[in-house]
Design an enzyme around this catalytic site. Structure first.
Site, PDB file in Angstrom:
ATOM      1  N   ALA A  22      -1.029   0.996   6.386  1.00 39.92           N
ATOM      2  CA  ALA A  22      -1.107   0.002   7.485  1.00 39.92           C
ATOM      3  C   ALA A  22      -1.526  -1.247   6.755  1.00 39.92           C
ATOM      4  O   ALA A  22      -2.706  -0.811   6.230  1.00 39.92           O
ATOM      5  CB  ALA A  22      -1.567   0.516   8.856  1.00 39.92           C
ATOM      6  N   ASP A  23      -2.089  -2.140   7.589  1.00 38.74           N
ATOM      7  CA  ASP A  23      -2.639  -3.379   7.339  1.00 38.74           C
ATOM      8  C   ASP A  23      -3.287  -3.877   8.231  1.00 38.74           C
ATOM      9  O   ASP A  23      -2.391  -4.584   9.075  1.00 38.74           O
ATOM     10  CB  ASP A  23      -2.804  -4.109   5.967  1.00 38.74           C
ATOM     11  CG  ASP A  23      -3.692  -5.143   5.157  1.00 38.74           C
ATOM     12  OD1 ASP A  23      -4.415  -4.878   4.457  1.00 38.74           O
ATOM     13  OD2 ASP A  23      -3.620  -6.488   5.904  1.00 38.74           O
ATOM     14  N   THR A  24      -4.296  -4.646   8.789  1.00 40.29           N
ATOM     15  CA  THR A  24      -5.466  -5.217   9.813  1.00 40.29           C
ATOM     16  C   THR A  24      -5.824  -6.106   9.568  1.00 40.29           C
ATOM     17  O   THR A  24      -6.243  -6.317   8.722  1.00 40.29           O
ATOM     18  CB  THR A  24      -5.458  -3.977  10.850  1.00 40.29           C
ATOM     19  OG1 THR A  24      -5.292  -2.789  11.070  1.00 40.29           O
ATOM     20  CG2 THR A  24      -6.296  -4.889  11.892  1.00 40.29           C
ATOM     21  N   GLY A  38       0.260  -4.545  10.635  1.00 33.75           N
ATOM     22  CA  GLY A  38       1.356  -4.043   9.643  1.00 33.75           C
ATOM     23  C   GLY A  38       1.512  -2.446   9.715  1.00 33.75           C
ATOM     24  O   GLY A  38       0.534  -2.066   9.087  1.00 33.75           O
ATOM     25  N   LYS A  72       1.230  -0.896   0.050  1.00 36.14           N
ATOM     26  CA  LYS A  72       0.095  -0.259   0.257  1.00 36.14           C
ATOM     27  C   LYS A  72       0.654   1.166   0.219  1.00 36.14           C
ATOM     28  O   LYS A  72       0.860   2.382  -1.234  1.00 36.14           O
ATOM     29  CB  LYS A  72      -0.690   0.237   1.122  1.00 36.14           C
ATOM     30  CG  LYS A  72      -1.969  -0.961   1.431  1.00 36.14           C
ATOM     31  CD  LYS A  72      -2.961  -0.883   2.075  1.00 36.14           C
ATOM     32  CE  LYS A  72      -4.569  -1.153   2.920  1.00 36.14           C
ATOM     33  NZ  LYS A  72      -4.328  -1.563   3.796  1.00 36.14           N
TER      34      LYS A  72
END
Lengths: 188, 188
Positions: free
Chosen positions: B67-69, B104, B51
Site C-alpha cells: 500500500a502507499d498513502t 493505493g 512495492k
C-alpha cells in the site's frame, strides 16, 4: 482536576486514554429512560445527561464525562442483539444500506453542564449470508448496538462513512475536545 | 497460503492483525518514483504496485499486500514533514479546510495482480496556533504524511470525514477485503 468517565465501555475508555487523559471509570447504571418520540439526537442527549447526573452524585467535585450511543436504521433504533439470530437479522437489515449512529455526550463540572450529540452516517456494502453467519459466529456482534463493532472485523463491511469515525465507536472525540475546552480543560 | 505485508508501517500491521490474518512483514524499499502528472489516485496505485513487485521477488509463492498513502491538499501532495517547522506549516494549511487522503493497494498472488485505490475526504476544524504548537511538540506529526495521525491526538482536530476511515490510517480495509475475496481469500 479529577475526571470521571461514567461508562463501562472498554472502547470509550481506550479512546479517552488515546487523548492522554487520566481518569477514573465509574459506569452509570443508566436506568433512566428517555421520553419517547423525541428523535434519536434528543434521546442520546437525554440518556447521556441522566448517566452524568447519576455519577455526579458519587463524585460531586469531579469533571464527569458520560455518553450514550444508538444505531438508527430506517427510523428505528437498533439496540444490542439478545441472540445470535437477532444479530444476524440486524446485520441483514444493514447490508447494502445506509444508517446513522448517534452519540450523546454530557460533560458536567462545577455549575456547568454541557450536553450535545453527534451523528455519523455509515454505509455497509452488500453482505453475503455466509459473511453474516461468519461474523455472528465470531461473537463480535453480541455486546454492540446494531450488532457490529466498526473497529473490529466489521471494518470489512463498512464501505464508507460521513462524519466522525470515533462517534461510531461511542465517543465523538473532536466534539468532546471542544466541549472540554469550553469548560476550561485543554487537551491539545 | 503465506501472506506478506510489503510495508513497515506499524499502523498497517495493526490493521491487518485486527482482521485476524497471520502474515510476514517485509517492508519494500519503495525506491520507485511514480510518473509525474498522473494525479493522486494513479500515483498511489503505481507506488503500491512497485512495492508489491519489489517484495514479490523475495517471496514469489506468497500473497503480497502493498500500500502507499498520500495526503492531497489544494492540488499538492503533502509528504512527511522533515522538521517541526514544516509540520506546523502543514497543519496550518489543513486547519479549517478539507483535504483528501489517497491509498493505493496492490495484491499479487500467482498470476493475478489487483491494483486499486481509495479516496477519503478529511475535514479539519479551525486550529489555534497554540494547539498546532502543542501537537507538533508531542512528536506525533513527524513520521506521518500530512503531519498528523488520525488514530492519535489528531482525532481532536478532525471534525468529519467522508469515505473509509481506515484508508486515512493507510489501509482501506473494506476494499482490501473485497480484493482478497476476488483473489480467493475469504476473511469474513
Amino acid at each position: 482536576m479529577d475526571i470521571v468517565l461514567a461508562s463501562g465501555s472498554p472502547r470509550r475508555r481506550e479512546l479517552l486514554e488515546t487523548l492522554g487523559l487520566t481518569f477514573t471509570v465509574c459506569p452509570a447504571k443508566g436506568e433512566e429512560n428517555a421520553p419517547s418520540g423525541i428523535g434519536p439526537a434528543k434521546t442520546v442527549e437525554a440518556l447521556s445527561l441522566a448517566k452524568a447526573q447519576e455519577v455526579r452524585q458519587l463524585y460531586p467535585d469531579s469533571l464527569i464525562i458520560a455518553a450514550d450511543t444508538i444505531v438508527w436504521a430506517d427510523g428505528e433504533m437498533l439496540g444490542k442483539p439478545k441472540t445470535p439470530e437477532e444479530a444476524a437479522k440486524m446485520l441483514t437489515s444493514l447490508s447494502g444500506a445506509e444508517h446513522e449512529v448517534y452519540t450523546g455526550v454530557t460533560v458536567i463540572y462545577g455549575d456547568k453542564t454541557l450536553c450535545q450529540s453527534e451523528c455519523t452516517k455509515v454505509c455497509f456494502r452488500e453482505l453475503e449470508e455466509s459473511e453474516i453467519a461468519s461474523y455472528v459466529e465470531s461473537g463480535e456482534p453480541m455486546d454492540k448496538a446494531g450488532a457490529y463493532g466498526i473497529q473490529g472485523k466489521a471494518a470489512l463491511m463498512v464501505r464508507r462513512l460521513e462524519g466522525d469515525y470515533f462517534n461510531v465507536m461511542g465517543l465523538p472525540l473532536c466534539r468532546l475536545g471542544q466541549m472540554l475546552k469550553a469548560i476550561g480543560v485543554k487537551i491539545l
